[in-house]
Scaffold this active site. Sequence first.
Site, PDB file in Angstrom:
ATOM      1  N   ASP A 126      10.148 -28.697 -14.038  1.00 19.61           N
ATOM      2  CA  ASP A 126       9.076 -28.056 -14.798  1.00 19.61           C
ATOM      3  C   ASP A 126       9.554 -27.536 -16.145  1.00 19.61           C
ATOM      4  O   ASP A 126       8.752 -27.367 -17.068  1.00 19.61           O
ATOM      5  CB  ASP A 126       8.487 -26.897 -13.988  1.00 19.61           C
ATOM      6  CG  ASP A 126       7.921 -27.358 -12.665  1.00 19.61           C
ATOM      7  OD1 ASP A 126       7.082 -28.274 -12.674  1.00 19.61           O
ATOM      8  OD2 ASP A 126       8.332 -26.826 -11.625  1.00 19.61           O
ATOM      9  N   HIS A 173      14.587 -22.990  -7.793  1.00 17.53           N
ATOM     10  CA  HIS A 173      13.570 -23.687  -7.010  1.00 17.53           C
ATOM     11  C   HIS A 173      13.637 -23.190  -5.584  1.00 17.53           C
ATOM     12  O   HIS A 173      14.705 -22.822  -5.087  1.00 17.53           O
ATOM     13  CB  HIS A 173      13.808 -25.198  -7.046  1.00 17.53           C
ATOM     14  CG  HIS A 173      12.637 -26.008  -6.571  1.00 17.53           C
ATOM     15  ND1 HIS A 173      12.434 -26.286  -5.236  1.00 17.53           N
ATOM     16  CD2 HIS A 173      11.620 -26.598  -7.249  1.00 17.53           C
ATOM     17  CE1 HIS A 173      11.331 -27.016  -5.116  1.00 17.53           C
ATOM     18  NE2 HIS A 173      10.815 -27.218  -6.311  1.00 17.53           N
TER      19      HIS A 173
END
Length: 428
Positions: free
Chosen positions: A363, A305
Amino acid sequence: MESKRVATLTLDDGRSIELPILSGTLGPDVIDIHNLSKLGLFTYDPAFFVTASCSSKIAFIDGDAGLLYYRGYPIEQLAKQSDFLEVSYLLLNGELPDAAQKTAFEAKVKAHTMVHDQMAKFFNGFRRDAHPMAVMVGVVGALSAFYHDSLDINNPEHREISAMRLIAKVPTIAAMAHKYHTGFPFMYPKNKLSYAENLMQMMFAIPAEDYVPNPVLARALERILILHADHEQNASTSTVRLAGSSGANPFACIASGIAALWGPAHGGANEAALNMLEEIGDISRVQEYVQGVKDKKYRLMGFGHRVYKNMDPRAAVMRETCHEVLKELGLENDKLFELAMELERVALSDSYFIEHKLYPNVDFYSGIVLRALGIPVNMFTVIFAVARTIGWISQWNEMMVDHDHKIGRPRQLYVGATRRDYVPMGKR
């Protein structure tokens, strides 16, 4: 009294300036560079990697520690113990509501779930195969043409009504976009249902049959909404703030946020992770794929991320939710989920991924959950937009009451041609 802290910048021509060092309640200190312009200088920070564009009390991320707080509350606690409208009240007002406040807030939201009947005609102007996010940008932006009785951004009552309308109507518009795309009739909101249940029935119910939301699946969708409600000054939130800094109405600002979210580098990550799992296809190919990632042959989607350099705190909640949903639906042996578990196990035991801090993010699992809920891939980012609307409007509202806010005006490092004179066509 605490002494003033400064950073001194000395230029090679001997000039120097003292820049105040500011501290927040959490997170790293920042250097206030307002006065650099006195030296005829600006800073250069492409993509704002190390620039704080505002001060905010809404969300806090510690990427190294893997923390996400909404108004000081850890995201894990809110996702497991709260519901979306309670979290919405928290983000908008700064505190968790008591029972009476929560009831009143829910009533205000439910009073605005319907959209103007004439808005239904807007959908006929779109092709049936239009991407739902294209529809969302257009229709949410058009709200300002129907609800111009609450567009005075300097009026607190108008700002509150606009916030309630956006929280309530964006799910209705999202469901209408899905129904229009699939060719089924629009379903009206049912205010007796919870926020997530209502979204599900507007998306999946048909007039010919009764629809009863599954509580386990509704709770999973509720968690997805909570986990995506806000995430500090990301691309779409910064877009909303920048649009709002010009004095644009809140409906236009949220439409701009939806447009920014539509980008695959922002709102499309869960879709990309799901596509990656389908590309791998079988557990037997996991080792090969992992090696391909290390050899730069493949991209590992759903891991790592921009902010988190540790485990994404939302991922653990989403992983647990994924188990709950697949068990409820009898899909414990779901091929993609088994593949995801194996990919996670292999990646987290491999020194390459550990050294590069490539941990699963939210996600990685949310795409599997959305798929299990029956939500088509082209609606994944729309669901993200529904969730993030409360974060956007909270951030916009916070900026509106900040007396120091000014219209956003980033500077640039110009690298084009220097001054030159116009040459007539015949002499070129």
